[in-house]
Design a protein around this motif. Structure first.
Motif, PDB file in Angstrom:
ATOM      1  N   SER A  60      11.131 -17.588  70.559  1.00 36.07           N
ATOM      2  CA  SER A  60       9.991 -16.802  71.045  1.00 36.07           C
ATOM      3  C   SER A  60       9.105 -16.313  69.911  1.00 36.07           C
ATOM      4  N   VAL A  61       9.567 -16.470  68.680  1.00 38.01           N
ATOM      5  CA  VAL A  61       8.847 -15.938  67.518  1.00 38.01           C
ATOM      6  C   VAL A  61       7.767 -16.924  67.065  1.00 38.01           C
ATOM      7  N   PRO A  62       6.531 -16.471  66.899  1.00 36.44           N
ATOM      8  CA  PRO A  62       5.482 -17.372  66.403  1.00 36.44           C
ATOM      9  C   PRO A  62       5.827 -17.904  65.012  1.00 36.44           C
ATOM     10  N   PHE A  63       5.447 -19.153  64.764  1.00 37.35           N
ATOM     11  CA  PHE A  63       5.662 -19.731  63.437  1.00 37.35           C
ATOM     12  C   PHE A  63       4.552 -19.224  62.518  1.00 37.35           C
ATOM     13  N   ASP A  64       4.777 -18.062  61.977  1.00 35.09           N
ATOM     14  CA  ASP A  64       3.805 -17.385  61.131  1.00 35.09           C
ATOM     15  C   ASP A  64       4.579 -16.600  60.084  1.00 35.09           C
ATOM     16  N   ARG A  67       4.714 -12.783  60.495  1.00 30.47           N
ATOM     17  CA  ARG A  67       5.511 -12.333  61.655  1.00 30.47           C
ATOM     18  C   ARG A  67       7.002 -12.511  61.378  1.00 30.47           C
ATOM     19  N   PRO A 110       8.182 -25.459  62.687  1.00 36.14           N
ATOM     20  CA  PRO A 110       7.499 -25.080  63.919  1.00 36.14           C
ATOM     21  C   PRO A 110       7.775 -26.050  65.061  1.00 36.14           C
ATOM     22  N   ASP A 113       4.411 -25.999  70.146  1.00 37.69           N
ATOM     23  CA  ASP A 113       3.701 -24.904  70.827  1.00 37.69           C
ATOM     24  C   ASP A 113       3.355 -23.744  69.903  1.00 37.69           C
ATOM     25  N   ARG A 115       5.445 -21.913  68.093  1.00 35.75           N
ATOM     26  CA  ARG A 115       6.559 -20.987  67.857  1.00 35.75           C
ATOM     27  C   ARG A 115       7.627 -21.691  67.023  1.00 35.75           C
ATOM     28  N   ARG A 203      15.771 -25.270  68.852  1.00 36.02           N
ATOM     29  CA  ARG A 203      15.417 -24.470  70.021  1.00 36.02           C
ATOM     30  C   ARG A 203      15.750 -25.231  71.305  1.00 36.02           C
TER      31      ARG A 203
END
Length: 205
Positions: A60-64, A67, A110, A113, A115, A203
């Motif tokens: 659920s965590v954005p690939f950033d 973050r 990543p 999508d 995330r 995932r």
């Protein structure tokens, strides 16, 4: 190079030349797990990979980078080119602080999508869902050989196995000596002494 890559002795000279011009070099070192010896970080577990993810990191965590570091504030980030089975790709690398120098601990990839899609644990301070740690032998990791296959393409010569603790966590093992050229899963001591290179969370679909 990843730790499981083979390196010609003549190539070592390149590592002497490049530090002056490159910010980071990834030098191939194969860890060997020995519970009787204290190495970088001792016997600590910095993060655990389970079916749900790696610590606070999950699908659920954005690939950033910002973050991700907000969830793991003790870590610093970088980038590295890593080998997947069929291609090379850039990964976000997480380094854990250590008195002897920051240790590359996780490589994050990543999903389409945007995330997090995969998390690779690459230091022995990473604990897998069934207690596996990079550097452990196949025998110590207590892997079921029936879940293993030989890797292809860029993972040729590696065993790719499933963790007994989570169906979406894979383990890659490298072999010593001539067994590293095997096209079928080795047996006996060749398999028992294979060394765990990566604990890979994928995932769930």
């Amino acid at each position: 190079h990843d730790a499981e890559d083979r390196v010609h002795p003549a190539e070592i000279a390149l590592y002497r030349a490049h530090p002056a011009q490159d910010a980071m070099l990834q030098i191939p070192v194969v860890p060997h797990y020995s519970p009787d010896h204290r190495r970088i970080g001792g016997d600590e577990t910095w993060i655990r990979i389970e079916a749900s993810g790696a610590g606070p990191l999950d699908g659920s965590v954005p690939f950033d980078a910002a973050r991700i570091v907000a969830l793991l504030p003790d870590y610093t980030t970088g980038n590295a080119l890593i080998s997947l089975e069929t291609q090379t790709t850039d990964a976000l690398v997480l380094f854990h602080p250590n008195p002897g120098g920051a240790v590359q601990t996780l490589q994050v990839l990543p999903h389409a999508d945007g995330r997090i899609g995969e998390i690779h644990g690459v230091s022995r301070q990473v604990r897998g869902p069934a207690g596996e740690r990079p550097g452990m032998s196949f025998a110590d990791a207590k892997v079921d050989a029936s879940t293993c296959r030989m890797g292809t393409a860029l993972w040729a010569g590696l065993a790719v196995c499933r963790s007994s603790g989570a169906r979406n966590v894979l383990l890659t093992f490298s072999f010593r000596g001539a067994a590293g050229n095997a096209t079928a899963l080795p047996t006996g001591d060749d398999l028992a002494t294979a060394e765990l290179q990566r604990v890979i969370w994928i995932r769930p679909k």
